[in-house]
Design an enzyme around this catalytic site. Structure first.
Site, PDB file in Angstrom:
ATOM      1  N   HIS A 105      50.577  50.167  43.076  1.00  0.00           N
ATOM      2  CA  HIS A 105      51.466  49.581  42.064  1.00  0.00           C
ATOM      3  C   HIS A 105      51.144  50.243  40.735  1.00  0.00           C
ATOM      4  O   HIS A 105      50.033  50.723  40.528  1.00  0.00           O
ATOM      5  CB  HIS A 105      51.305  48.054  41.989  1.00  0.00           C
ATOM      6  CG  HIS A 105      49.899  47.574  41.732  1.00  0.00           C
ATOM      7  ND1 HIS A 105      49.326  47.600  40.482  1.00  0.00           N
ATOM      8  CD2 HIS A 105      48.942  47.087  42.560  1.00  0.00           C
ATOM      9  CE1 HIS A 105      48.080  47.121  40.564  1.00  0.00           C
ATOM     10  NE2 HIS A 105      47.809  46.819  41.815  1.00  0.00           N
TER      11      HIS A 105
ATOM     12  N   ASP B 169      37.625  42.119  44.210  1.00  0.00           N
ATOM     13  CA  ASP B 169      38.773  42.747  43.556  1.00  0.00           C
ATOM     14  C   ASP B 169      38.804  42.165  42.156  1.00  0.00           C
ATOM     15  O   ASP B 169      39.184  41.000  41.969  1.00  0.00           O
ATOM     16  CB  ASP B 169      40.051  42.417  44.345  1.00  0.00           C
ATOM     17  CG  ASP B 169      41.295  43.089  43.760  1.00  0.00           C
ATOM     18  OD1 ASP B 169      41.227  43.612  42.627  1.00  0.00           O
ATOM     19  OD2 ASP B 169      42.341  43.069  44.441  1.00  0.00           O
TER      20      ASP B 169
ATOM     21  N   HIS C  84      50.070  44.559  37.329  1.00  0.00           N
ATOM     22  CA  HIS C  84      51.219  45.024  38.113  1.00  0.00           C
ATOM     23  C   HIS C  84      52.269  45.403  37.082  1.00  0.00           C
ATOM     24  O   HIS C  84      53.076  44.580  36.669  1.00  0.00           O
ATOM     25  CB  HIS C  84      51.730  43.941  39.075  1.00  0.00           C
ATOM     26  CG  HIS C  84      50.697  43.547  40.090  1.00  0.00           C
ATOM     27  ND1 HIS C  84      50.700  42.348  40.755  1.00  0.00           N
ATOM     28  CD2 HIS C  84      49.602  44.196  40.552  1.00  0.00           C
ATOM     29  CE1 HIS C  84      49.666  42.294  41.583  1.00  0.00           C
ATOM     30  NE2 HIS C  84      48.982  43.395  41.464  1.00  0.00           N
TER      31      HIS C  84
ATOM     32  N   HIS D 158      50.379  44.964  52.780  1.00  0.00           N
ATOM     33  CA  HIS D 158      50.795  45.156  51.379  1.00  0.00           C
ATOM     34  C   HIS D 158      51.005  46.650  51.114  1.00  0.00           C
ATOM     35  O   HIS D 158      50.643  47.492  51.939  1.00  0.00           O
ATOM     36  CB  HIS D 158      49.761  44.563  50.409  1.00  0.00           C
ATOM     37  CG  HIS D 158      48.359  45.116  50.565  1.00  0.00           C
ATOM     38  ND1 HIS D 158      47.979  46.339  50.061  1.00  0.00           N
ATOM     39  CD2 HIS D 158      47.253  44.599  51.174  1.00  0.00           C
ATOM     40  CE1 HIS D 158      46.692  46.542  50.327  1.00  0.00           C
ATOM     41  NE2 HIS D 158      46.226  45.510  51.033  1.00  0.00           N
TER      42      HIS D 158
ATOM     43  N   GLU E  50      45.240  51.562  47.019  1.00  0.00           N
ATOM     44  CA  GLU E  50      44.447  50.460  47.539  1.00  0.00           C
ATOM     45  C   GLU E  50      44.794  50.055  48.973  1.00  0.00           C
ATOM     46  O   GLU E  50      45.245  48.937  49.217  1.00  0.00           O
ATOM     47  CB  GLU E  50      44.573  49.240  46.628  1.00  0.00           C
ATOM     48  CG  GLU E  50      46.014  48.863  46.243  1.00  0.00           C
ATOM     49  CD  GLU E  50      46.056  47.585  45.407  1.00  0.00           C
ATOM     50  OE1 GLU E  50      45.447  46.579  45.815  1.00  0.00           O
ATOM     51  OE2 GLU E  50      46.713  47.598  44.339  1.00  0.00           O
TER      52      GLU E  50
ATOM     53  N   HIS F 111      45.077  37.313  48.130  1.00  0.00           N
ATOM     54  CA  HIS F 111      44.802  36.871  46.762  1.00  0.00           C
ATOM     55  C   HIS F 111      43.944  35.605  46.768  1.00  0.00           C
ATOM     56  O   HIS F 111      44.240  34.626  46.095  1.00  0.00           O
ATOM     57  CB  HIS F 111      46.098  36.707  45.966  1.00  0.00           C
ATOM     58  CG  HIS F 111      46.678  38.025  45.548  1.00  0.00           C
ATOM     59  ND1 HIS F 111      47.913  38.174  44.999  1.00  0.00           N
ATOM     60  CD2 HIS F 111      46.159  39.289  45.602  1.00  0.00           C
ATOM     61  CE1 HIS F 111      48.144  39.456  44.741  1.00  0.00           C
ATOM     62  NE2 HIS F 111      47.095  40.145  45.108  1.00  0.00           N
TER      63      HIS F 111
ATOM     64  N   ARG G 131      39.282  46.202  51.616  1.00  0.00           N
ATOM     65  CA  ARG G 131      40.221  46.944  50.757  1.00  0.00           C
ATOM     66  C   ARG G 131      39.370  47.817  49.840  1.00  0.00           C
ATOM     67  O   ARG G 131      38.272  47.415  49.443  1.00  0.00           O
ATOM     68  CB  ARG G 131      41.081  45.962  49.940  1.00  0.00           C
ATOM     69  CG  ARG G 131      42.031  46.631  48.969  1.00  0.00           C
ATOM     70  CD  ARG G 131      43.136  45.697  48.438  1.00  0.00           C
ATOM     71  NE  ARG G 131      42.667  44.577  47.649  1.00  0.00           N
ATOM     72  CZ  ARG G 131      42.629  43.327  48.070  1.00  0.00           C
ATOM     73  NH1 ARG G 131      43.040  43.014  49.287  1.00  0.00           N
ATOM     74  NH2 ARG G 131      42.179  42.372  47.290  1.00  0.00           N
TER      75      ARG G 131
ATOM     76  N   ASP H  37      41.797  47.725  37.612  1.00  0.00           N
ATOM     77  CA  ASP H  37      42.018  47.001  38.872  1.00  0.00           C
ATOM     78  C   ASP H  37      41.213  47.706  39.964  1.00  0.00           C
ATOM     79  O   ASP H  37      41.634  48.758  40.452  1.00  0.00           O
ATOM     80  CB  ASP H  37      43.530  47.017  39.176  1.00  0.00           C
ATOM     81  CG  ASP H  37      43.901  46.173  40.380  1.00  0.00           C
ATOM     82  OD1 ASP H  37      43.014  45.498  40.942  1.00  0.00           O
ATOM     83  OD2 ASP H  37      45.089  46.190  40.759  1.00  0.00           O
TER      84      ASP H  37
ATOM     85  N   GLU I 172      39.995  50.093  46.332  1.00  0.00           N
ATOM     86  CA  GLU I 172      41.045  50.290  45.327  1.00  0.00           C
ATOM     87  C   GLU I 172      40.524  51.041  44.112  1.00  0.00           C
ATOM     88  O   GLU I 172      39.513  50.660  43.524  1.00  0.00           O
ATOM     89  CB  GLU I 172      41.568  48.911  44.875  1.00  0.00           C
ATOM     90  CG  GLU I 172      42.558  48.986  43.721  1.00  0.00           C
ATOM     91  CD  GLU I 172      43.186  47.643  43.382  1.00  0.00           C
ATOM     92  OE1 GLU I 172      42.512  46.612  43.557  1.00  0.00           O
ATOM     93  OE2 GLU I 172      44.348  47.646  42.934  1.00  0.00           O
TER      94      GLU I 172
ATOM     95  N   ASP J 281      44.866  18.017  25.426  1.00  0.00           N
ATOM     96  CA  ASP J 281      45.191  18.745  24.193  1.00  0.00           C
ATOM     97  C   ASP J 281      44.429  20.068  24.076  1.00  0.00           C
ATOM     98  O   ASP J 281      44.207  20.574  22.987  1.00  0.00           O
ATOM     99  CB  ASP J 281      44.917  17.862  22.973  1.00  0.00           C
ATOM    100  CG  ASP J 281      43.492  17.350  22.961  1.00  0.00           C
ATOM    101  OD1 ASP J 281      42.755  17.611  23.936  1.00  0.00           O
ATOM    102  OD2 ASP J 281      43.100  16.700  21.973  1.00  0.00           O
TER     103      ASP J 281
ATOM    104  N   TYR K  65      42.899  44.042  57.451  1.00  0.00           N
ATOM    105  CA  TYR K  65      42.497  42.637  57.425  1.00  0.00           C
ATOM    106  C   TYR K  65      42.644  42.060  58.834  1.00  0.00           C
ATOM    107  O   TYR K  65      43.766  41.970  59.340  1.00  0.00           O
ATOM    108  CB  TYR K  65      43.382  41.859  56.437  1.00  0.00           C
ATOM    109  CG  TYR K  65      43.493  42.570  55.101  1.00  0.00           C
ATOM    110  CD1 TYR K  65      42.535  42.382  54.108  1.00  0.00           C
ATOM    111  CD2 TYR K  65      44.531  43.486  54.855  1.00  0.00           C
ATOM    112  CE1 TYR K  65      42.615  43.067  52.891  1.00  0.00           C
ATOM    113  CE2 TYR K  65      44.619  44.170  53.654  1.00  0.00           C
ATOM    114  CZ  TYR K  65      43.666  43.963  52.674  1.00  0.00           C
ATOM    115  OH  TYR K  65      43.753  44.646  51.485  1.00  0.00           O
TER     116      TYR K  65
HETATM  117  N1  GLY Z   1      44.257  42.666  41.990  1.00  0.00           N
HETATM  118  C1  GLY Z   1      45.575  42.611  42.454  1.00  0.00           C
HETATM  119  C2  GLY Z   1      45.944  43.867  43.108  1.00  0.00           C
HETATM  120  O1  GLY Z   1      45.098  44.616  43.548  1.00  0.00           O
HETATM  121  O2  GLY Z   1      47.082  44.212  43.183  1.00  0.00           O
HETATM  122 MN    MN Z   2      45.920  46.434  42.652  1.00  0.00          MN
HETATM  123 MN    MN Z   3      43.137  44.723  42.822  1.00  0.00          MN
END
Ligand code: GLY
Ligand code: MN
Ligand code: MN
Length: 461
Positions: A371, A261, A378, A367, A400, A244, A422, A272, A424, A49, A404
C-alpha cells in the site's frame, strides 16, 4: 533497556518554505476563480470530558502544519488573487488555562503564514462572501460533520458554484514525496527500526504482548516519533493469524513466534514495519520453513521495484513465489503451482461444491503485498486503480507478504498450524530503482537469532 537506542534524538526539522511550497503547487492546480476549503479532523471524546490525543487531518498537515482542531484552511484565487486564510479557535484565556495555549488568529498569520485569519465562529459569514464570487468550490465531505453541515448550507445558498473534490489535487501532490518529506519518513523509519531491534533483543517467554508494545512505543517516543502511525500489533503464536490483532493482551509462549507490526509517526509521516521472530530466540524447523518462504517472496518482490513497475506486478511476484513454495511444502496441491493452474483447480472445486476444502494461496495470504505510505499509513491515492499505474521516483509503499495458518485449520499439516508470519519494509522508488527505508532491522534467520542471543547475554550478565 539499551541506552544505545535511547538517544533522545529529535530528527530533521522542517525548512521555512516547507508548507508554503506545497501551497504554491496546490494553487498551480486550482481552477480559476475557485475557493478550496480543507477542514481539520474533529476532536474525539475518550471518556467523559477527556479526549483522544488529537491528530490533525493529513490534508491540513500537508498544506499548513496547523496542529489544532476547530480549524479550516481556505485557499482561494478569486480574480486571480491567491489567498491563504485560516479559520482557527480564537484565543481564550479561560479555555487556554485548562486545555493549552492556542495560536489564535495572530499566531495563524505570524507562525503559519496565513494572509488572513478568522475565528472559527466566522466560518459561514466569511465563506459566504467568497463563495458567492466563485465558479468552483472544492470541499471533501465526511472529514468533519461540524463543517459538513455549515458548508452544505453555504453551498446550497450560494447559487451553486461547481463542487469539486480537493482530493483530486491533493492526492496527486501527496503521492510524490519531495526530498524534505523523504527525510522525515526516513527518520520515522529509522526510529521504528531501532524499536523493532530493541523488542527482539528484550523478548522473553512469559512476557505479555503489551510489554513488547511498550518497549517499541517508548523507543519511538524517546527519539521524537511521538505518536504511533497506527495501533501497534504484537501477536504471539496463533494471534498472528489475525491480521489487525491489537488487543496485545496475551502472554508470549516458549516455542511460539511473535509478530510485531508497529511504526512511529514523525511530523505526521508514517513508517510501517513488521518483523516476526521466535519468542525464545530460536526458530523451530517448521517455523524456519515458512519464514524462509515469506522472506524469499518479500526479497523477490522488493528486488523487482523500479520506475515503471506497478504494485499489482509486485504483488504478483510475491504471490507466485508463495504459491510455488506452498506446493513444495505440501500445503497446496501441485496443480496450484501456477496462477492458471490454481484458477482451474478452484473453478473445478467450486463446480463440485468442495471449494471450502481446497487449500489455496488466498486462504493463507489474504491481503495485498503493498500500500502507499506517507502522511497516512495507508496513504493516498485512495483509488485502487493506481495499483496498475507505473510507480515513479518519490513514491513510497510497503512490501509486506505474509502467510497465516490458523491453529484450527485441519487442512494443513499439523506442524504448520498456529504459525503467522509477515515481513514488511518501506520502499522509496528512486530514479534507477529503490531504497529500503527500513533496512536496518535485520530479517534473516541468522541475524535475528544472533540479535536475540546477544540480548539474552546482556540480560543474564
Ligand atoms: N500496519 C498496517 C499495515 O501493515 O498495513
Ligand atoms: Mn503496511
Ligand atoms: Mn504494517
Amino acid at each position: 533497556m539499551s541506552t544505545k537506542l535511547f538517544t533522545g534524538r529529535v530528527g530533521p526539522k522542517l525548512g521555512s518554505d516547507f508548507f508554503a511550497s506545497r501551497r504554491r503547487k496546490f494553487f498551480r492546480r486550482l481552477k480559476k476563480n475557485s475557493v478550496a476549503v480543507i477542514v481539520s479532523n474533529p476532536e474525539l471524546t475518550r471518556s467523559n470530558d477527556t479526549e483522544f490525543p488529537f491528530r490533525q487531518s493529513s490534508d491540513v498537515l500537508y498544506l499548513t502544519g496547523y496542529p489544532e482542531h476547530g480549524s479550516a484552511v481556505v485557499l482561494s484565487n478569486i480574480g486571480g488573487v491567491e489567498k491563504f486564510s485560516l479559520f482557527v479557535l480564537p484565543k481564550n484565556q479561560a479555555m487556554e488555562t485548562w486545555t493549552g495555549i492556542r495560536f489564535g488568529e495572530k499566531g495563524a498569520i505570524k507562525q503559519f503564514g496565513a494572509d488572513a485569519a478568522h475565528p472559527d465562529s466566522e466560518f459561514a459569514k466569511v465563506l459566504a462572501g467568497l463563495i458567492s464570487e466563485a465558479e468552483c468550490v472544492y470541499y471533501k465531505f465526511g472529514v468533519n460533520a461540524h463543517y459538513d453541515e455549515k458548508f452544505r448550507k453555504l453551498w446550497l445558498e450560494s447559487g451553486q458554484a461547481a463542487l469539486l473534490n480537493p482530493g483530486d489535487i491533493l492526492e496527486n501532490l501527496r503521492h510524490f514525496k519531495s526530498k524534505d518529506e523523504v527525510a522525515l519518513i526516513a527518520y520515522a523509519c529509522e526510529v521504528s527500526a531501532m524499536a523493532h531491534v530493541e523488542a527482539m533483543s528484550l523478548c522473553r517467554p512469559g512476557m505479555f504482548e503489551y510489554q513488547l508494545q511498550t518497549v517499541v512505543e517508548s523507543v519511538f517516543g524517546f527519539n521524537g516519533a511521538r505518536a504511533v502511525a497506527y495501533n501497534s500489533i504484537v501477536a504471539g503464536g496463533n494471534n498472528a493469524t489475525v491480521l489487525h490483532y491489537t488487543s496485545n493482551a496475551d502472554r508470549l509462549r516458549d516455542g511460539d513466534l511473535v509478530l510485531i507490526d508497529a511504526g512511529g509517526e514523525y511530523h505526521g509521516y508514517a513508517s510501517d514495519i513488521t518483523r516476526t521472530f521466535p519468542v525464545n530466540g530460536r526458530f523451530s524447523e517448521a517455523q524456519k520453513e515458512i519464514y524462509e518462504l515469506v522472506l524469499s517472496a518479500q526479497l523477490a518482490a522488493i528486488k523487482a521495484v523500479k520506475p515503471g513497475r506497478t504494485l499489482n506486478e509486485i504483488h504478483g511476484i510475491a504471490a507466485d513465489r508463495l504459491r510455488r513454495g506452498l506446493v513444495e511444502l505440501g500445503i497446496i496441491s501441485a496443480e496450484m503451482r501456477t496462477r492458471t493452474g490454481a484458477r482451474k483447480a478452484i473453478k473445478k472445486a467450486v463446480a463440485a461444491g468442495t471449494a471450502a476444502d481446497l487449500p489455496k494461496l488466498r486462504d493463507f495470504f489474504m491481503h495485498g503485498t503493498s500500500h502507499w505510505m506517507g502522511l497516512d499509513v495507508h496513504d493516498v491515492p485512495s483509488d485502487r486503480s493506481t495499483r496498475d499505474d507505473a510507480v515513479r521516483p518519490g513514491n513510497i509503499f510497503t512490501v509486506e507478504p505474509g502467510l497465516y495458518f490458523r491453529a484450527d485449520d485441519r487442512r494443513i499439516p499439523e506442524r504448520y498450524r498456529g504459525i503467522g508470519i509477515r515481513i514488511e519494509d518501506d520502499i522509496l522508488v528512486t530514479r534507477d530503482g529503490y531504497e529500503v527505508l527500513t533496512a536496518s532491522v535485520p530479517k534473516s534467520v541468522d541475524e535475528i537469532e544472533s540479535i536475540m542471543a546477544q540480548g539474552k547475554a546482556r540480560w543474564s550478565a
